[in-house]
Scaffold this motif. Sequence first.
Motif, mmCIF file in Angstrom:
data_model
loop_
_atom_site.group_PDB
_atom_site.id
_atom_site.type_symbol
_atom_site.label_atom_id
_atom_site.label_comp_id
_atom_site.label_asym_id
_atom_site.label_seq_id
_atom_site.Cartn_x
_atom_site.Cartn_y
_atom_site.Cartn_z
ATOM 1 N N LEU A 139 0.873 -1.171 0.000
ATOM 2 C CA LEU A 139 0.000 0.000 0.000
ATOM 3 C C LEU A 139 0.910 1.221 0.000
ATOM 4 C CD1 LEU A 139 -3.014 0.546 2.472
ATOM 5 C CD2 LEU A 139 -1.879 2.329 1.166
ATOM 6 N N GLY A 142 -1.719 4.528 -2.301
ATOM 7 C CA GLY A 142 -3.141 4.242 -2.080
ATOM 8 C C GLY A 142 -3.991 4.412 -3.316
ATOM 9 N N GLY A 172 -0.181 6.643 1.871
ATOM 10 C CA GLY A 172 -1.280 5.862 1.317
ATOM 11 C C GLY A 172 -2.395 5.651 2.317
#
Length: 217
Positions: A139, A142, A172
């Motif tokens: 991640l 994002g 993120g």
Amino acid sequence: MHLFELNQQLSVAQSLLAQLRDPDIQQDRWRFRHNLQRLGMLLAYELSKTLQYQSFPLHTSLGVAKAADLDQQPLLICVMRAGLPFYQGFSDVFDQADSGFIGAYRQAEQAGMDQDIFLGYSANPAIDGRDLVLIDPMLATGSSLLKVWRLLQQSGTPRSLHIAAAIAAPEGLALLQRELGSAAHFWIGAVDERLNEQAYIVPGLGDAGDLCFGDKG
């Protein structure tokens, strides 16, 4: 925001995360994939504690035991290609769950903070009323998960939304928190320091897809 970070307590997860980051161990492609799978199993177990269950009496050969099971199976959505081994760990725990698959990648010429995310292959059940788990090992900004979420929203509204990643960047997490609000639950192996200028997680571990399956070319 509900955030569970696995490495906040000492456990076998620390060893798995260390092996995933170690450049020497990363040369063993099978071991890297297997460690992602094992980390997925640990996070899936933790996530399972928050789902809804039904109790029932179970008649054994000697008596009656108290038992419980999920009131419904979660829906697992794997973001390919890097997500495949990580997803397998979730599938091993939720072995009766429905699954969906979405191909997502950064446009090569826009590898940076202001990147465009391309969504390719998509095969997903309807999400309405389901406990939805979005599974992507890294991640970073994002942006990929946000775009996947907006695509999935076209088929309904889930009962709960869970996002799982092996490693995440604060940037993120902040973006998804702003866009998704308090409804999203995050299940993360480790939250790292930051993103660099190319939008890679620092210290991170490198390109998870390449480490799993080889260079894209």
